[in-house]
Design a protein around this motif. Structure first.
Motif, PDB file in Angstrom:
ATOM      1  N   ILE A   1      41.629  40.850  38.545  1.00  0.00           N
ATOM      2  CA  ILE A   1      41.896  40.850  39.982  1.00  0.00           C
ATOM      3  C   ILE A   1      43.111  39.962  40.270  1.00  0.00           C
TER       4      ILE A   1
ATOM      5  N   LYS B   1      45.563  39.360  38.291  1.00  0.00           N
ATOM      6  CA  LYS B   1      46.772  40.077  37.864  1.00  0.00           C
ATOM      7  C   LYS B   1      47.180  41.099  38.900  1.00  0.00           C
ATOM      8  N   LEU B   2      46.153  41.758  39.486  1.00  0.00           N
ATOM      9  CA  LEU B   2      46.414  42.777  40.507  1.00  0.00           C
ATOM     10  C   LEU B   2      47.103  42.141  41.702  1.00  0.00           C
ATOM     11  N   PHE B   3      46.535  41.004  42.139  1.00  0.00           N
ATOM     12  CA  PHE B   3      47.136  40.320  43.293  1.00  0.00           C
ATOM     13  C   PHE B   3      48.586  39.913  42.990  1.00  0.00           C
TER      14      PHE B   3
ATOM     15  N   MET C   1      50.633  41.194  40.847  1.00  0.00           N
ATOM     16  CA  MET C   1      51.509  42.380  40.754  1.00  0.00           C
ATOM     17  C   MET C   1      51.848  42.890  42.133  1.00  0.00           C
ATOM     18  N   ILE C   2      50.823  42.991  43.025  1.00  0.00           N
ATOM     19  CA  ILE C   2      51.054  43.556  44.349  1.00  0.00           C
ATOM     20  C   ILE C   2      51.964  42.648  45.174  1.00  0.00           C
TER      21      ILE C   2
ATOM     22  N   LYS D   1      55.555  42.751  43.895  1.00  0.00           N
ATOM     23  CA  LYS D   1      56.221  43.966  44.357  1.00  0.00           C
ATOM     24  C   LYS D   1      56.498  43.886  45.850  1.00  0.00           C
TER      25      LYS D   1
ATOM     26  N   SER E   1      38.976  40.298  52.884  1.00  0.00           N
ATOM     27  CA  SER E   1      37.762  40.522  52.103  1.00  0.00           C
ATOM     28  C   SER E   1      38.008  41.523  51.006  1.00  0.00           C
ATOM     29  N   LYS E   2      37.273  41.347  49.949  1.00  0.00           N
ATOM     30  CA  LYS E   2      37.360  42.279  48.819  1.00  0.00           C
ATOM     31  C   LYS E   2      36.352  43.401  49.068  1.00  0.00           C
ATOM     32  N   PRO E   3      36.605  44.601  48.506  1.00  0.00           N
ATOM     33  CA  PRO E   3      37.821  44.960  47.752  1.00  0.00           C
ATOM     34  C   PRO E   3      39.020  45.161  48.664  1.00  0.00           C
ATOM     35  N   ILE E   4      40.150  44.821  48.171  1.00  0.00           N
ATOM     36  CA  ILE E   4      41.340  44.932  49.018  1.00  0.00           C
ATOM     37  C   ILE E   4      41.909  46.334  48.954  1.00  0.00           C
ATOM     38  N   ASP E   5      42.680  46.616  49.928  1.00  0.00           N
ATOM     39  CA  ASP E   5      43.460  47.868  49.919  1.00  0.00           C
ATOM     40  C   ASP E   5      44.859  47.462  49.463  1.00  0.00           C
ATOM     41  N   PRO E   6      45.245  47.839  48.231  1.00  0.00           N
ATOM     42  CA  PRO E   6      46.551  47.382  47.722  1.00  0.00           C
ATOM     43  C   PRO E   6      47.700  47.703  48.676  1.00  0.00           C
TER      44      PRO E   6
END
Lengths: 726, 125
Positions: free
Chosen positions: B17, B19-21, B23-24, B27, B106-111
């Motif tokens: 998670i 890493k996802l944050f 990366m997003i 970008k 709040s999770k889950p996030i919408d990328p």
């Protein structure tokens, strides 16, 4: 009045007891009774005699009074004759004027005298001279009658009162035999004589003729020489009206006259009744009677005196006898009482002791006496029941030795600290002879004065066990509640954690998948990395899902089985089943199931039946009659069957519903305290069972319109049957 | 256009998670520094003072609220601190705002909307 106290019952029983009144103990009282009764007889006789004597006295007095008065009257008339004789003696020659002078007084003053007459003795030879003389005495028509040739005559010469007796003047008294006899008797005896009662004039005129002789000279002559010497001149005659004489004699009544009746009989003549008292009865047998002879001249008449009916009747002897008998009996009773007082007291004490002994012996409580040293002096049969010990074995044993070792010290301390004559209570364990331990609750009163301890014990083992059970159950319940809270909390926590985890992992899955879907990667390596990361999150989620199943089974022995059952049929069956259990034939149901035959209910059959049983039994509390309206519909959107049950109104149920807060379990538990009919408990249980089947239950009160329950349960449409393709 | 606030510190213990944050946000034009625990992140934050801190609430050492308290106490009152949480219940937003967070996601996030949400909370155009 029935006895209603213990003492009075014992006393009455004692009174009925016979041993106290045995003859051996009470014979002196019988002797007293016999003597007293004998005395009663004597009293009766004495009183009777006294009454008899008194009555006799009264009778005699009354009789004497009558006789006396009659005698007085007779003497009075005799006195008249004697006076006349005495007076005429003084006059050498008896003349009319002299006679009439002295004779007029008695005749005027007495109604009893018919006449006072001088009857001269006239011989045949001197008859004519006599008549001449009589006519010269201013009796011009005087003549002797009846005529007859007789040697002598006794013509009535001077007669007073002349007017009433004018025809009598000249009557020859010798023509009446009884009169002549009386004349001759008085001449011969030179005494007053009398006839009996004879007819004087008319048939209804009766009386006595009393005579006194008159002699020519006052010289005394011997009676036998009277005839030869001719000195007899004649007689003075008093004609007395007999009835009138007696009437006058008794005219002044005295008190005693009422006690008697009498009759006066002529004993000389016919013995006929001359005079009788008004109350005289011939055919009556008197209690007392006496006969008196009253002389009149040389005759006597008979007075028969009788006591009147009822004379002297007295109940006094009988009353005295009865009183004496009663006194005898009282004396007897008093004597018995004195003789048996001690015995009765002893008997009463014995009865009381026996009675109390029975109470002690039949009591199911242990009742006994312990010495100050702790040794049993006595114990009742209840020890057999409680501790399976024979009372005889217990007596002489130490009370403390019978107590469980662990409780001994406590008991000894309590007893040693107990105040004199005050009771102290304690519970101890005492092993029975069968090996089991019994709880005995003792109440002991120490009496230093008596050197004893009075003990009453009750076997409270069952109560203690029940108490223990309640205590245990309470703890179990408390713990169960805690476990439930824990489980609930655990599940909440788990779900919370699971939610957190899933959200976290989903963040990765969704995020990376979106990046992949949006081709937001700059290289194949990035693509693979995103794919791997998404897959990683998915794997993590899968493993957590497995945990869910484990948690679902936590705290229960098995999972609830669900079945797909026909909706309409199942609801109808459950409601009808519940109504059968309630057994109220006055409650009916009205079903409205619109298009629900095409649907199945996903439910646990047993839980559903239980839920409906609980619901219907609780909501029909206090309902006498009515209809339950059941309406079932399908909510296709939420895929649930919606049941609406409208129950008949019930004020008590409405009141319960108004305070019901099913959503708040803690408030529901609190409300159970006032849930006397278990309505809240049943509704809460029903709701829980519905919720266990993924359903919902809510309830509302519509007041007079009734009480409504709304239930939802998962339902799905029956799949259309597919025709087999050949 | 270069953002005036473009340094972001991400504190998230879940590696994928995080890493996802990173990366997003990268970008999205941010300079991102990430940590998997609160303590080292705090040390860095005190030293480097990023514009935005995005922190998970549930962390293995100090939790997100403690990080917030530490930073605010140390005077980083203007720092945008965003809460990141998987416990999204009714009233949570108000709760986190009351605590002192500038916002929460709040999770889950919408990328796709994650970056815009961060910018909105941070007041970045």
């Amino acid at each position: 009045m029935m006895s209603n106290t213990y003492d009075s019952v014992l006393r009455e029983a004692a009174k009925k007891g016979t041993s106290v009144f045995s003859f051996k103990k009470t014979y002196p009282a019988y002797i007293v009774l016999v003597l007293a009764l004998a005395a009663s007889v004597i009293v009766w006789k004495v009183v009777s005699s006294s009454v008899e004597a008194s009555n006799r006295g009264v009778f005699d007095k009354a009789s004497a009074s009558v006789v006396s008065r009659i005698e007085t009257q007779v003497r009075d008339h005799e006195g008249i004759l004697k006076s006349m004789e005495a007076v005429l003696k003084e006059f050498p020659v008896l003349t009319r004027d002299v006679f009439e002078l002295y004779a007029s007084i008695p005749t005027k003053t007495r109604t009893t005298i018919q006449s006072v007459t001088f009857a001269e003795y006239v011989t045949k030879e001197t008859l004519d001279d006599f008549i001449f003389f009589a006519q010269s005495e201013r009796f011009p028509y005087y003549d002797v009658h009846p005529k007859g040739n007789k040697p002598f005559y006794f013509p009535a010469f001077y007669v007073m009162p002349l007017e009433q007796n004018s025809k009598f003047q000249g009557f020859d008294l010798s023509t009446d035999n009884e009169t002549l006899k009386a004349i001759e008797e008085c001449r011969d005896a030179k005494k007053l004589t009398s006839t009996g009662e004879i007819q004087l004039r008319k048939p209804d005129l009766h009386g006595f003729r009393m005579f006194m002789p008159v002699f020519k000279d006052s010289t005394k002559v011997v009676a036998s020489e009277l005839k030869t010497k001719g000195l007899f001149k004649g007689v003075i005659m008093l004609e007395v009206l007999a009835h009138e004489m007696f009437r006058v004699a008794l005219s002044q009544r005295v008190a005693t006259d009422t006690a008697i009746s009498f009759t006066i009989l002529d004993t000389v003549g016919t013995g006929k009744e001359i005079y009788s008292s008004a109350n005289f009865k011939k055919d009556f047998i008197p209690t007392y009677s006496q006969t008196f002879d009253v002389k009149i001249g040389n005759k006597a008449f008979n007075i028969q005196v009788h006591s009147i009916p009822g004379f002297g009747a007295s109940n006094l002897p009988l009353l005295a006898f009865i009183g004496s008998v009663i006194t005898s009996l009282l004396l007897f009773a008093f004597t018995i009482s004195i003789l048996t007082a001690r015995s009765r007291a002893e008997d009463l004490a014995e009865r009381a002791t026996r009675s109390q002994r029975r109470i002690v012996d039949t009591s199911q409580d242990l009742i006994g006496v312990i010495g100050i040293d702790g040794v049993w002096k006595s114990i009742n049969g209840a020890v057999q029941l409680a501790l399976s010990m024979n009372p005889e074995i217990v007596v002489g044993k130490s009370f403390y030795d019978m107590i469980l070792d662990d409780d001994k010290a406590k008991v000894m301390k309590v007893i040693s600290e107990a105040k004199d004559e005050e009771s102290t209570t304690f519970d101890v364990r005492m092993p029975s002879s069968r090996g089991e331990t019994r709880w005995i609750s003792w109440n002991i009163t120490v009496s230093k004065t008596d050197g004893l301890m009075y003990a009453i014990g009750r076997d409270v083992t069952e109560a203690k066990l029940a108490q223990e059970q309640i205590r245990i159950k309470g703890k179990q319940l408390e713990l169960s509640q805690q476990y439930t809270v824990e489980m609930s909390s655990f599940q909440s926590l788990f779900l919370s954690d699971a939610s957190f985890f899933f959200r976290t992992e989903l963040t990765g899955i969704i995020g990376y998948l979106q990046l992949l879907a949006g081709k937001v990667y700059s290289s194949e390596q990035e693509h693979d990395e995103y794919t791997a990361l998404a897959s990683e999150s998915a794997e993590a989620m899968l493993s957590r899902v497995s945990d869910l199943l484990d948690v679902a089974q936590t705290g229960t022995s098995s999972m609830i089985d669900f079945e797909n059952v026909p909706l309409s049929e199942t609801i109808t069956h459950n409601i009808e089943h519940a109504l059968l259990s309630v057994r109220n034939p006055n409650v009916t149901t009205l079903f409205s199931t619109n298009g629900v035959d095409t649907h199945l209910l996903s439910a646990n059959k047993s839980l559903l039946t239980q839920a409906f049983d609980l619901l219907i039994s609780s909501l029909l509390t206090d309902v006498q009659s009515g209809t339950i309206d059941v309406n079932v519909e399908i909510n296709s959107y939420e895929q649930v069957a919606e049941l609406q049950l409208l129950f008949p109104p019930s004020d008590s149920i409405s009141a319960v519903i108004d305070k019901l807060q099913l959503a708040d379990h803690s408030k529901t538990l609190i409300n159970l305290a006032s849930d006397t009919d278990d309505v809240i408990l049943k509704i809460a249980q029903a709701q829980s069972k519905i919720k266990m089947q993924r359903g919902t239950l809510s309830i509302d009160s519509l007041g007079k319109d009734g009480n409504v329950v709304m239930i939802t349960l998962p339902a799905k449409k029956i799949a259309a049957r597919r025709r087999k393709v050949a | 256009m270069q953002n005036s606030k473009n340094t972001v510190c991400v504190i998230e213990d879940n590696t994928s998670i995080r890493k996802l944050f990173v990366m997003i946000l990268t970008k999205g034009g941010f300079t991102v520094t990430d940590f998997e625990a609160g303590e080292p992140a705090l040390d860095w934050i005190f030293e480097n003072q990023p514009d935005i801190v995005i922190t998970d609430i549930m962390l293995p050492d100090v939790n997100g609220t403690e990080i917030l308290t530490a930073l605010r106490t140390e005077g980083f009152k203007s720092m945008t601190i965003i809460a990141l949480t998987a416990f999204a219940r009714q009233g949570d937003q108000e709760k986190y705002l009351t605590m002192g967070f500038n916002g929460y996601i709040s999770k889950p996030i919408d990328p796709q909307s994650f970056v815009s949400e961060v910018k909105q909370i941070a007041g970045i155009e």
